[in-house]
Design an enzyme around this catalytic site. Structure first.
Site, mmCIF file in Angstrom:
data_model
loop_
_atom_site.group_PDB
_atom_site.id
_atom_site.type_symbol
_atom_site.label_atom_id
_atom_site.label_comp_id
_atom_site.label_asym_id
_atom_site.label_seq_id
_atom_site.Cartn_x
_atom_site.Cartn_y
_atom_site.Cartn_z
ATOM 1 N N GLY A 46 49.259 12.997 23.179
ATOM 2 C CA GLY A 46 49.205 11.574 23.503
ATOM 3 C C GLY A 46 50.095 10.782 22.580
ATOM 4 C CD GLN A 51 51.017 7.280 17.902
ATOM 5 O OE1 GLN A 51 50.655 7.467 19.050
ATOM 6 N NE2 GLN A 51 50.930 8.213 16.971
ATOM 7 C CB CYS A 89 47.219 10.713 14.543
ATOM 8 S SG CYS A 89 48.169 9.286 15.080
ATOM 9 C CG HIS A 131 43.861 9.460 19.027
ATOM 10 N ND1 HIS A 131 43.598 10.080 17.831
ATOM 11 C CD2 HIS A 131 45.138 9.021 18.935
ATOM 12 C CE1 HIS A 131 44.671 10.008 17.051
ATOM 13 N NE2 HIS A 131 45.629 9.376 17.696
ATOM 14 C CD GLU A 132 47.385 8.691 21.878
ATOM 15 O OE1 GLU A 132 48.029 7.776 21.346
ATOM 16 O OE2 GLU A 132 47.299 9.831 21.378
#
Ligand code: NI
Length: 153
Positions: A46, A51, A89, A131-132
């Site tokens: 992901g 990011q 991550c 998470h994303e």
């Protein structure tokens, strides 16, 4: 299409809140294509736009079934059943920690054309969605890591 640099932990942009996408144009489409390429190149499951330094509510998830693009995603349902698994991550390479996530989630999101879809995820896919989507509000998995209980039964 181009690979983009993945922002690493310590960069303050990772703590910022991403903005709602209102324009479904070629620029958005290019961003999504670049994110897919960047995520695949880094062998991630992901990636959030923040990011790659873009504060837009855009996320890609691919748990091996092909990339899912999520624009303006929202978790609309989550199971009471939880999973405790190691999480990592791409912005914190080489690290991981156990987190508690719902076993199953339902996510409402748009695609690059603005069409709404409901995506359901279980296990790794549910974890990746959570998470994303957290990234879009400046939340990192390390905020949610639980004490290591390995070896204790
Ligand atoms: Ni991440």
């Amino acid at each position: 299409m181009a690979l983009r640099n993945i922002v690493k932990y310590g960069d303050p942009v990772l703590r910022k809140k991403s903005r709602v996408v209102e324009k479904f144009d070629n620029k958005l489409s290019d961003l999504i294509e670049d994110m897919i390429q960047t995520m695949n190149n880094a062998e991630g499951v992901g990636l959030a736009a923040v990011q790659v330094g873009i504060l837009k509510r855009v996320v890609i998830v691919d748990v091996g079934e092909g990339p899912i693009e999520l624009v303006n995603p929202e978790i609309i349902e989550e199971s009471k059943e939880k999973q405790i698994t190691p999480e990592g991550c791409l912005s914190l390479p080489g690290q991981s920690g156990n987190t508690v996530r719902p076993m199953t989630v339902k996510v409402k999101a748009q695609d690059r054309n603005g069409k709404w879809y409901i995506h359901k995820g279980t296990g790794l896919k549910a974890k990746a969605f959570c998470h994303e989507i957290d990234h879009l509000d400046g939340i990192l998995y390390i905020d949610k890591v639980i004490p290591d209980t390995e070896g204790k039964k």
